[in-house]
Design a protein around this motif. Structure first.
Motif, PDB file in Angstrom:
ATOM      1  N   ALA A  46       0.836  -1.210   0.000  1.00  0.00           N
ATOM      2  CA  ALA A  46       0.000   0.000   0.000  1.00  0.00           C
ATOM      3  C   ALA A  46       0.865   1.252   0.000  1.00  0.00           C
ATOM      4  N   PHE A  47       1.940   1.243   0.774  1.00  0.00           N
ATOM      5  CA  PHE A  47       2.842   2.395   0.846  1.00  0.00           C
ATOM      6  C   PHE A  47       3.456   2.682  -0.512  1.00  0.00           C
ATOM      7  N   GLY A  53      -2.224   6.438   3.832  1.00  0.00           N
ATOM      8  CA  GLY A  53      -3.210   6.337   4.910  1.00  0.00           C
ATOM      9  C   GLY A  53      -3.577   4.895   5.184  1.00  0.00           C
ATOM     10  N   GLU A  54      -3.868   4.154   4.114  1.00  0.00           N
ATOM     11  CA  GLU A  54      -4.183   2.736   4.255  1.00  0.00           C
ATOM     12  C   GLU A  54      -2.983   1.952   4.765  1.00  0.00           C
ATOM     13  N   ALA A  55      -1.793   2.323   4.291  1.00  0.00           N
ATOM     14  CA  ALA A  55      -0.571   1.658   4.751  1.00  0.00           C
ATOM     15  C   ALA A  55      -0.388   1.855   6.257  1.00  0.00           C
ATOM     16  N   CYS A  59       0.376  -0.777   9.181  1.00  0.00           N
ATOM     17  CA  CYS A  59       1.593  -0.619   9.999  1.00  0.00           C
ATOM     18  C   CYS A  59       1.252  -0.521  11.484  1.00  0.00           C
ATOM     19  N   ASN A  60       0.140   0.119  11.797  1.00  0.00           N
ATOM     20  CA  ASN A  60      -0.298   0.197  13.196  1.00  0.00           C
ATOM     21  C   ASN A  60      -0.491  -1.204  13.762  1.00  0.00           C
ATOM     22  N   TYR A  87       9.221   3.243   8.095  1.00  0.00           N
ATOM     23  CA  TYR A  87       8.285   3.432   9.203  1.00  0.00           C
ATOM     24  C   TYR A  87       8.502   4.788   9.865  1.00  0.00           C
ATOM     25  N   SER A  88       9.748   5.158  10.086  1.00  0.00           N
ATOM     26  CA  SER A  88      10.029   6.440  10.746  1.00  0.00           C
ATOM     27  C   SER A  88       9.563   7.607   9.885  1.00  0.00           C
ATOM     28  N   LYS A  89       9.633   7.428   8.551  1.00  0.00           N
ATOM     29  CA  LYS A  89       9.156   8.475   7.640  1.00  0.00           C
ATOM     30  C   LYS A  89       7.636   8.553   7.662  1.00  0.00           C
ATOM     31  N   LEU A  90       6.978   7.404   7.694  1.00  0.00           N
ATOM     32  CA  LEU A  90       5.521   7.352   7.702  1.00  0.00           C
ATOM     33  C   LEU A  90       4.947   7.967   8.979  1.00  0.00           C
TER      34      LEU A  90
END
Length: 238
Positions: A46-47, A53-55, A59-60, A87-90
């Motif tokens: 998705a990312f 947003g969906e990604a 990830c959550n 992840y840190s960027k998201l």
């Protein structure tokens, strides 16, 4: 050492033997392996498609499923590279930024974990055959892995490792790239097979089953005798 294992979607659905072999290898190395059956995807598809947003929703769940302090080990540099680097960027400037950074520091691709964390190169594996190694883009460029898989293969009894030309060149898969740019993708896969065949190898080994899935499809189309194997498959040949 206790470790959690993350099994990527396509390995879970298409190549479960790779997951079982990774468990064998980790247990052989002295690890206590745990598997959370609630785990799903890391969020990378998705990312990469632009649906951040969906990604983030996926990830959550990943961060929730892999909460704790144990190392996380996966048989895919692609998924590991995504968690480590994106992840840190998201989660930049969000309340979950520190949690994202923490989980990014805990996750490792299998060869990276064995060589750099466990300091283990010889697992007592035995595999008779001539092999060549494909550096996946994710392993090489996102995880910085070059020598780790080779060190492990060089300790496998009966295995002869030969390097192919342009072993750092992409195989042409690239996720949705293979669908959007099919002719280019196939041409890149064919070139990879040509280079591997020129070595006289019987097998192509890699850290990423996604690359091997694409290469194997091209092999079957060309009708060559090459076979593909994940690194875990070789290391589990005790």
């Amino acid at each position: 050492m206790r470790v959690q294992i993350f099994i990527p979607c396509f390995i879970d659905q298409l190549y479960p033997t790779v997951a079982f072999n990774m468990v064998k290898v980790l247990e052989k190395a002295g690890c206590e392996v745990s598997y959370n059956a609630n785990q799903t995807c890391c969020g990378q598809p998705a990312f990469n498609a632009g649906f951040w947003g969906e990604a983030k929703d996926v990830c959550n769940k990943f961060m929730q499923d892999f909460s704790g302090a144990d190392y996380i080990v996966a048989p895919s540099a692609s998924c590991v590279g995504f968690v480590k680097n994106y992840y840190s960027k998201l989660y930049e400037q969000s309340a979950q930024q520190q949690a994202a950074k923490k989980i990014s520091s805990r996750i490792f691709e299998l060869s990276d974990f064995l060589v750099n964390i466990l300091k283990t190169e010889d697992l007592g594996a035995s595999f008779t055959g001539k092999v060549t190694y494909h550096d996946s883009c994710a392993a090489l460029r996102e995880c910085g892995l070059k020598q780790e898989p080779r060190k492990l293969l060089q300790h496998v009894k009966g295995l002869e490792l030969v390097e192919m030309a342009d072993n750092e060149t992409c195989c042409g898969f690239g996720g949705s790239f293979a669908v959007k740019f099919e002719p280019i993708s196939i041409a890149m896969g064919d070139q990879k097979i040509t280079n591997a065949t020129a070595t006289g190898a019987e097998y192509i080994i890699s850290t990423d089953m996604s690359c091997l899935m694409h290469i194997d499809g091209c092999i079957k189309h060309k009708g060559t005798g090459l076979q593909v194997l994940h690194l875990a498959d070789v290391l589990a040949s005790f």
